[in-house]
Design a protein around this motif. Sequence first.
Motif, PDB file in Angstrom:
ATOM      1  N   LEU A   1      33.045 126.034  18.190  1.00 39.31           N
ATOM      2  CA  LEU A   1      32.453 125.806  16.873  1.00 39.31           C
ATOM      3  C   LEU A   1      33.452 125.404  15.794  1.00 39.31           C
ATOM      4  O   LEU A   1      33.140 124.604  14.921  1.00 39.31           O
TER       5      LEU A   1
ATOM      6  N   GLN B   1      24.772 127.213  19.918  1.00 37.95           N
ATOM      7  CA  GLN B   1      26.099 126.772  19.483  1.00 37.95           C
ATOM      8  C   GLN B   1      26.097 125.266  19.216  1.00 37.95           C
ATOM      9  O   GLN B   1      26.626 124.806  18.196  1.00 37.95           O
TER      10      GLN B   1
ATOM     11  N   GLU C   1      33.128 130.743  22.153  1.00 40.30           N
ATOM     12  CA  GLU C   1      32.247 130.339  21.059  1.00 40.30           C
ATOM     13  C   GLU C   1      33.064 129.876  19.855  1.00 40.30           C
ATOM     14  O   GLU C   1      32.757 128.850  19.232  1.00 40.30           O
TER      15      GLU C   1
ATOM     16  N   ARG D   1      26.498 123.548  15.495  1.00 39.06           N
ATOM     17  CA  ARG D   1      27.562 122.558  15.294  1.00 39.06           C
ATOM     18  C   ARG D   1      26.973 121.242  14.778  1.00 39.06           C
ATOM     19  O   ARG D   1      27.549 120.589  13.896  1.00 39.06           O
TER      20      ARG D   1
ATOM     21  N   LYS E   1      22.340 131.061  23.989  1.00 42.96           N
ATOM     22  CA  LYS E   1      23.510 131.118  23.115  1.00 42.96           C
ATOM     23  C   LYS E   1      24.231 129.770  23.090  1.00 42.96           C
ATOM     24  O   LYS E   1      24.577 129.258  22.020  1.00 42.96           O
TER      25      LYS E   1
END
Length: 264
Positions: free
Chosen positions: A214, A187, A210, A191, A183
Amino acid sequence: MLESSERIEAKMASTNISAEHITKVYQARKKQTVAMQDCSIQILENEFVCIVGASGCGKSTLLRMLAGLDFPTEGTITVNDKPVTGPGVDRGMVFQGYTLFPWLTVEQNLQYGLKLKKMPKPQQDEIVDKYLKIIGLSNFRNAYPHQLSGGMKQRVAIARMLANSPEFLLMDEPFGALDPITKARLQVFLREIWRELRPTTVFVTHDIEEAVFLATKIYVLSSRPGRVKAEIPVNLTYKRTLDLKDTEEFYAYYQQIEKLIQEN
């Protein structure tokens, strides 16, 4: 030199997505459930907006309405000043579940939308090669979804969406089913894609960390019925690495949002 989100926001030209005074009521026999009430959001060109809130607050419902997959009971939703009447090629969507076609290879999944557009084969190949390189899966172009890990499947799903050049990316907890390490990697991956391609992005998540990592802006929704409780610009470093999560500035945003959600 790194850019801050404040400088990026200065470049934003206009409101691309607008949801004004949205109320959503579900009717089941004699019972009504008010999922959202008088909810308004504005999403500007090139923003990365995250929507957070407690379970059942209407985050996914709102995203589905932006996509044209559902409709408000009251209020209006416009994209580029035009009312949303259904799904459109200008809006690509990625769900939490893996939505790849299992009978198609990675390459064929990426080609699917391009074929529907009747794009010439050489142009298809060029686009597929580009996005396979971006997601780091050039060596898996002939693999089928069952041969991929969860993280790889979501990279392919994102690439398939991007290959169709949508103006808006709508993402409904796409990393929710992944292990923490995968995960976090995705991310960073997402991004970086946003930094390079700058699509206007709306990302639903229940994960505060998160969202802070982001987003350029976060909407916090109240418990059901969902209302906008806060709109928070995220003025963190433009280029973000996982080390950012250990900083006091990052943690301050986390605490602010956590407190807002707990107050519901």
